[in-house]
Design an enzyme around this catalytic site. Sequence first.
Site, PDB file in Angstrom:
ATOM      1  CD  GLU A 156      -1.700  -2.426   1.373  1.00  0.00           C
ATOM      2  OE1 GLU A 156      -0.585  -2.651   1.892  1.00  0.00           O
ATOM      3  OE2 GLU A 156      -2.493  -3.333   1.075  1.00  0.00           O
ATOM      4  CG  HIS A 216     -11.145  -6.327   6.398  1.00  0.00           C
ATOM      5  ND1 HIS A 216     -10.349  -6.929   7.340  1.00  0.00           N
ATOM      6  CD2 HIS A 216     -10.570  -6.606   5.201  1.00  0.00           C
ATOM      7  CE1 HIS A 216      -9.343  -7.554   6.735  1.00  0.00           C
ATOM      8  NE2 HIS A 216      -9.445  -7.374   5.440  1.00  0.00           N
TER       9      HIS A 216
HETATM   10  C1  TPP Z   1      -2.556  -4.554   4.278  1.00  0.00           C
HETATM   11  C2  TPP Z   1      -3.519  -5.385   3.522  1.00  0.00           C
HETATM   12  N1  TPP Z   1      -3.575  -5.242   2.191  1.00  0.00           N
HETATM   13  C3  TPP Z   1      -4.453  -5.971   1.471  1.00  0.00           C
HETATM   14  C4  TPP Z   1      -5.277  -6.856   2.082  1.00  0.00           C
HETATM   15  C5  TPP Z   1      -6.286  -7.651   1.287  1.00  0.00           C
HETATM   16  N2  TPP Z   1      -5.836  -9.017   1.179  1.00  0.00           N
HETATM   17  C6  TPP Z   1      -6.258  -9.953   2.045  1.00  0.00           C
HETATM   18  S1  TPP Z   1      -5.532 -11.402   1.795  1.00  0.00           S
HETATM   19  C7  TPP Z   1      -4.659 -10.817   0.500  1.00  0.00           C
HETATM   20  C8  TPP Z   1      -3.719 -11.700  -0.228  1.00  0.00           C
HETATM   21  C9  TPP Z   1      -2.676 -12.219   0.680  1.00  0.00           C
HETATM   22  O1  TPP Z   1      -1.817 -13.037  -0.019  1.00  0.00           O
HETATM   23  P1  TPP Z   1      -0.780 -13.934   0.737  1.00  0.00           P
HETATM   24  O2  TPP Z   1       0.013 -13.103   1.688  1.00  0.00           O
HETATM   25  O3  TPP Z   1      -0.025 -14.691  -0.269  1.00  0.00           O
HETATM   26  O4  TPP Z   1      -1.688 -14.895   1.622  1.00  0.00           O
HETATM   27  P2  TPP Z   1      -2.727 -15.999   1.127  1.00  0.00           P
HETATM   28  O5  TPP Z   1      -4.050 -15.345   0.982  1.00  0.00           O
HETATM   29  O6  TPP Z   1      -2.234 -16.579  -0.133  1.00  0.00           O
HETATM   30  O7  TPP Z   1      -2.770 -16.994   2.227  1.00  0.00           O
HETATM   31  C10 TPP Z   1      -4.940  -9.472   0.285  1.00  0.00           C
HETATM   32  C11 TPP Z   1      -4.366  -8.653  -0.788  1.00  0.00           C
HETATM   33  C12 TPP Z   1      -5.197  -6.959   3.482  1.00  0.00           C
HETATM   34  N3  TPP Z   1      -6.016  -7.762   4.162  1.00  0.00           N
HETATM   35  N4  TPP Z   1      -4.310  -6.229   4.173  1.00  0.00           N
END
Ligand code: TPP
Lengths: 333, 320
Positions: free
Chosen positions: A64, A133
């Site tokens: 971000e 959220h």
């Molecule tokens: C700071 C932040 N940015 C964006 C999100 C939205 N978001 C939730 S899960 C996710 C993907 C996360 O990917 P990863 O770290 O690979 O974990 P996975 O979901 O694959 O377990 C995103 C972008 C968030 N929750 N927090």
Amino acid sequence: MPEFEELVYREALKAALREELARDERVFLMGEDIADPFGGSYKVTLGLSTEFGTARVRNTPISELAIVGAAVGAALAGMRPIAEIMYIDFMTLAMDQLVNQAASIRYMSGGQVKVPLVIRTQGGAGRSSAAQHAKSLEAWFCHIPGLKVVMPSTAADAKGLLKASIRDDNPVLFIEHKLLTLQTLKEPVPVGEHVVPLGVADVKREGSDVTVVATGRMVQLSLEAADVLAGEGISVEVVDPRTLVPLDAEAILRSVAKTHRAVVVYEAFARHGFGAEIAAMIAEQVFDELDAPVVRVAGANTPIPFAPKLEKMVIPSAESIAAAVRGTLARSL
Amino acid sequence: MTAVPVELLHAMLASMWRIRAFEERSIELFQAGELPGFLHAQIGQEAVCVGTCSALNDDDYLTSTHRGHGDIIAKGGRLDRMFAELYAKETGYCRGKGGSMHIFDFSLGILGANGIVGAGLPIATGAALASQLRGSQQVAVSFFGDGATNEGAFHEALNMASVWKLPAVFVCQNNEYAESTPRRIQQNIQDIAARAVGYDIPGVVVDGMDVLAVYEVVSEAVARARRGDGPTLVEAKTYRYLGHYVGDPGLYRTKEEVEEAMTRDPLTSFERKLTTAGILSEEHCRTIEAGVRLEVEAAVEFGRTSPEPHESIAFEDVYA
Ligand SMILES: Cc1ncc(C[n+]2csc(CCOP(=O)(O)OP(=O)(O)O)c2C)c(N)n1
Ligand SMILES: [Mg+2]
């Protein structure tokens, strides 16, 4: 007369993005998961990367700070970026770039540059998303000189205000409400060129007994409350500022001078919020017009709870708005 | 495998099944409209949860993520209180105020699942600092996804933990996707473990579908941390079988890719290993599975029949 089409809120946002991408090649979009086939968490950008290519509608890493920072840099370098931050709660990770950088650079540099960027984000409760959220954080941003803050409550405003935000030469935080974005209600939206200037309020319903100043999704709830109250013989005027900064003070004060009573409705945590600002403004400028104290209806001063039952209790409802209106009519100064 | 006590092997298998069964059941309940909010299922990643947590003591610390049911279960989290939380009930871990993404159990050192991507790493760093200051020998483990390694928090936490030689183990559950975004368009590196070089700490790649391999690598990292030699970055290569959230059709990846990953199923392969080595019979495996499914069912029932939170709970615990 403009031609109208029936669109849901989300489609109206997309129409604005599509038209501005087509109109100005300096405009581009970046954000997490905004490209096809996913098309954004709330599907606002669905189809745009296919139409305009992933150079101009690009997915970013989950970064971000870099997303907002890159928007600042691109704006300084002559582009007109639109960055999407998936939830307003995640703006916390990008605050330096927005507050210390984007909002200050023009002033700090003695007016040498403009920082024309838009950050689209969404906020608000109502989906059991819990404390990380579902916040409504607009007051933080309203506090910062150099930023503009926009909160559309209808599909037509969503389109018109987004187009105006993209064309504005300042950093604009554009806050959509997740329940409005998910809403399936179609509303008439002017086709093509429809720009709603920033800083112009809209009277969503005329009335004579009480002025309700409401933002974002609270406009809808206030209109519902006004319907109920009409059945009780109470005439409510609902004023939607549409942009919190710049604020159309004139429209609000004019309404209060007419009705002599004011209720301010906003979803954010009650204290130190938009309501306090409006109440202060009314007290400072049209105190003599008031027949009752200004009342705030707002979110509770608690983090947002997960349980649907508890979540409902910490945000305003049509019932709590109606009760506040009745309360203000029962009082006199 | 011979070095691992038989009881531990049994416990590992049971724990993996517990996670699988918990997730399968929660998905069904969610789809039936019984659970509010949203769910991120950890199916496919069980070996990372269990291999890691099997190397920890009860009082070691853990931070988890939005996709964390398995992490919590592997650390010993109670299924009944988890289901009650998913049901938004007063008996839930967070009294219905946190939900799926925010489960905490301080009695087990679980410093929270987290809805903010990357937020757990600095918190684990702080817990490791507390352990170092107190000389308590506790280790702090942080689970996070591949996507999280692109947040500033990841880099700042690794750097701080490395310069202070903190007893931390950073375990990346690399499932190759962050929501819809494949890793190749989020980062150039082949292995996330390579990022350890920037902090001069060990970076280890491990097969995240192999519970024993994860156990071995994490055990070594934990031993190193307890010795005072500082943190390790472990990259467990795994896969998320389902969409990002329950309901996401996952149009951004191919059916073939998903099917290929499923041929490396961590439960099936572990069972095969155990049965081939004559440690467990196929029948015994099924008994273990059936046992945890009963456990899960009882937990569901507890959640379902528990009372909704009292209204006053909305206003409690804002301050201590
Ligand atoms: C700071 C932040 N940015 C964006 C999100 C939205 N978001 C939730 S899960 C996710 C993907 C996360 O990917 P990863 O770290 O690979 O974990 P996975 O979901 O694959 O377990 C995103 C972008 C968030 N929750 N927090
Ligand atoms: Mg991932």
